[in-house]
Design a protein around this motif. Structure first.
Motif, PDB file in Angstrom:
ATOM      1  N   ALA A   1       0.836  -1.204   0.000  1.00 48.93           N
ATOM      2  CA  ALA A   1       0.000   0.000   0.000  1.00 48.93           C
ATOM      3  C   ALA A   1       0.870   1.254   0.000  1.00 48.93           C
ATOM      4  N   GLN A   2       1.967   1.242   0.757  1.00 51.14           N
ATOM      5  CA  GLN A   2       2.855   2.395   0.802  1.00 51.14           C
ATOM      6  C   GLN A   2       3.525   2.634  -0.544  1.00 51.14           C
ATOM      7  N   LEU A   3       3.987   1.575  -1.178  1.00 51.98           N
ATOM      8  CA  LEU A   3       4.613   1.723  -2.499  1.00 51.98           C
ATOM      9  C   LEU A   3       3.610   2.242  -3.522  1.00 51.98           C
ATOM     10  N   TRP A   4       2.372   1.756  -3.451  1.00 49.52           N
ATOM     11  CA  TRP A   4       1.326   2.242  -4.349  1.00 49.52           C
ATOM     12  C   TRP A   4       1.097   3.733  -4.113  1.00 49.52           C
ATOM     13  N   LEU A   5       1.001   4.127  -2.836  1.00 46.14           N
ATOM     14  CA  LEU A   5       0.772   5.534  -2.517  1.00 46.14           C
ATOM     15  C   LEU A   5       1.913   6.407  -3.022  1.00 46.14           C
ATOM     16  N   ASP A   6       3.139   5.981  -2.799  1.00 47.90           N
ATOM     17  CA  ASP A   6       4.284   6.758  -3.285  1.00 47.90           C
ATOM     18  C   ASP A   6       4.187   6.985  -4.792  1.00 47.90           C
ATOM     19  N   ASP A   7       3.866   5.932  -5.523  1.00 53.08           N
ATOM     20  CA  ASP A   7       3.747   6.024  -6.976  1.00 53.08           C
ATOM     21  C   ASP A   7       2.617   6.974  -7.380  1.00 53.08           C
ATOM     22  N   ARG A   8       1.475   6.859  -6.698  1.00 53.71           N
ATOM     23  CA  ARG A   8       0.332   7.732  -7.017  1.00 53.71           C
ATOM     24  C   ARG A   8       0.643   9.191  -6.731  1.00 53.71           C
ATOM     25  N   VAL A   9       1.327   9.452  -5.628  1.00 55.29           N
ATOM     26  CA  VAL A   9       1.684  10.833  -5.306  1.00 55.29           C
ATOM     27  C   VAL A   9       2.542  11.420  -6.420  1.00 55.29           C
ATOM     28  N   LEU A  10       3.530  10.679  -6.870  1.00 56.19           N
ATOM     29  CA  LEU A  10       4.380  11.172  -7.959  1.00 56.19           C
ATOM     30  C   LEU A  10       3.575  11.416  -9.226  1.00 56.19           C
ATOM     31  N   GLN A  11       2.693  10.488  -9.576  1.00 55.69           N
ATOM     32  CA  GLN A  11       1.871  10.634 -10.778  1.00 55.69           C
ATOM     33  C   GLN A  11       0.918  11.823 -10.660  1.00 55.69           C
ATOM     34  N   ASP A  12       0.242  11.905  -9.519  1.00 54.86           N
ATOM     35  CA  ASP A  12      -0.780  12.937  -9.355  1.00 54.86           C
ATOM     36  C   ASP A  12      -0.194  14.323  -9.146  1.00 54.86           C
ATOM     37  N   ALA A  13       1.038  14.404  -8.652  1.00 56.75           N
ATOM     38  CA  ALA A  13       1.693  15.697  -8.480  1.00 56.75           C
ATOM     39  C   ALA A  13       2.286  16.213  -9.785  1.00 56.75           C
ATOM     40  N   ALA A  14       2.567  15.327 -10.726  1.00 57.26           N
ATOM     41  CA  ALA A  14       3.258  15.705 -11.961  1.00 57.26           C
ATOM     42  C   ALA A  14       2.634  16.901 -12.690  1.00 57.26           C
ATOM     43  N   PRO A  15       1.316  16.984 -12.827  1.00 56.63           N
ATOM     44  CA  PRO A  15       0.758  18.147 -13.539  1.00 56.63           C
ATOM     45  C   PRO A  15       1.000  19.482 -12.843  1.00 56.63           C
ATOM     46  N   PHE A  16       1.338  19.442 -11.563  1.00 51.74           N
ATOM     47  CA  PHE A  16       1.536  20.668 -10.796  1.00 51.74           C
ATOM     48  C   PHE A  16       3.003  21.079 -10.691  1.00 51.74           C
ATOM     49  N   VAL A  17       3.917  20.205 -11.103  1.00 49.36           N
ATOM     50  CA  VAL A  17       5.351  20.496 -11.016  1.00 49.36           C
ATOM     51  C   VAL A  17       5.731  21.453 -12.142  1.00 49.36           C
ATOM     52  N   PRO A  18       6.342  22.594 -11.799  1.00 53.20           N
ATOM     53  CA  PRO A  18       6.784  23.514 -12.845  1.00 53.20           C
ATOM     54  C   PRO A  18       7.802  22.839 -13.769  1.00 53.20           C
ATOM     55  N   VAL A  19       7.669  23.101 -15.059  1.00 54.96           N
ATOM     56  CA  VAL A  19       8.556  22.472 -16.036  1.00 54.96           C
ATOM     57  C   VAL A  19       9.185  23.547 -16.916  1.00 54.96           C
ATOM     58  N   ARG A  20      10.484  23.573 -16.879  1.00 55.62           N
ATOM     59  CA  ARG A  20      11.225  24.414 -17.818  1.00 55.62           C
ATOM     60  C   ARG A  20      12.010  23.489 -18.728  1.00 55.62           C
ATOM     61  N   THR A  21      12.838  22.621 -18.135  1.00 58.25           N
ATOM     62  CA  THR A  21      13.622  21.663 -18.922  1.00 58.25           C
ATOM     63  C   THR A  21      13.117  20.237 -18.730  1.00 58.25           C
ATOM     64  N   GLY A  22      12.328  20.006 -17.682  1.00 57.90           N
ATOM     65  CA  GLY A  22      11.842  18.667 -17.363  1.00 57.90           C
ATOM     66  C   GLY A  22      12.685  17.954 -16.321  1.00 57.90           C
ATOM     67  N   LYS A  23      13.839  18.526 -15.969  1.00 59.85           N
ATOM     68  CA  LYS A  23      14.724  17.878 -15.002  1.00 59.85           C
ATOM     69  C   LYS A  23      14.065  17.763 -13.626  1.00 59.85           C
ATOM     70  N   LEU A  24      13.387  18.801 -13.188  1.00 66.85           N
ATOM     71  CA  LEU A  24      12.724  18.771 -11.884  1.00 66.85           C
ATOM     72  C   LEU A  24      11.660  17.679 -11.854  1.00 66.85           C
ATOM     73  N   LEU A  25      10.842  17.624 -12.859  1.00 65.49           N
ATOM     74  CA  LEU A  25       9.791  16.604 -12.931  1.00 65.49           C
ATOM     75  C   LEU A  25      10.393  15.204 -12.926  1.00 65.49           C
ATOM     76  N   ARG A  26      11.432  14.988 -13.709  1.00 67.96           N
ATOM     77  CA  ARG A  26      12.071  13.670 -13.776  1.00 67.96           C
ATOM     78  C   ARG A  26      12.804  13.295 -12.495  1.00 67.96           C
ATOM     79  N   SER A  27      13.113  14.275 -11.657  1.00 65.92           N
ATOM     80  CA  SER A  27      13.831  13.975 -10.423  1.00 65.92           C
ATOM     81  C   SER A  27      12.920  13.419  -9.329  1.00 65.92           C
ATOM     82  N   GLY A  28      11.617  13.406  -9.554  1.00 65.26           N
ATOM     83  CA  GLY A  28      10.689  12.864  -8.568  1.00 65.26           C
ATOM     84  C   GLY A  28      10.894  11.369  -8.395  1.00 65.26           C
TER      85      GLY A  28
END
Length: 110
Positions: free
Chosen positions: A21-48
């Motif tokens: 359940a914890q691993l699933w939650l971690d994955d969902r948080v990363l997926q669901d947060a992605a649209p809100f992560v500022p993107v200039r080069t994509g490095k920040l988003l990929r660092s999640g």
């Protein structure tokens, strides 16, 4: 009257499903947060990523914290929902789904 829950490390019977359940939650948080992560080069988003063993997510780009906490104008190129405090934005939008998903995977029903 308030209730509480105290975790006992001796409760091995449920450890596997709690870990899943914890691993699933971690994955969902990363997926669901992605649209809100500022993107200039994509490095920040990929660092999640999930912390080793699960239980935390982090964005490891060296500038992640300043971007997360600084004042940012909403929207960022292809991410019109990009904003600071992106985890909080994802939690506000998806938090109830996270709770239901964890409950289901940890054996507590949906």
């Amino acid at each position: 009257m308030s209730g509480g829950f105290a975790w006992s490390p001796h409760c091995r019977r449920f450890q596997k499903q709690f870990h899943q359940a914890q691993l699933w939650l971690d994955d969902r948080v990363l997926q669901d947060a992605a649209p809100f992560v500022p993107v200039r080069t994509g490095k920040l988003l990929r660092s999640g990523q999930s912390a080793p063993g699960g239980g935390a997510v982090l964005w490891s780009a060296h500038y992640a914290a300043p971007v997360y906490y600084r004042k940012l104008h909403k929207g960022s190129g292809n991410h019109p929902d990009a904003q600071r405090l992106w985890f909080e934005a994802a939690k506000a939008r998806c938090g109830q789904d996270w709770v239901r998903g964890v409950r289901m995977r940890a054996g507590g029903g949906g």
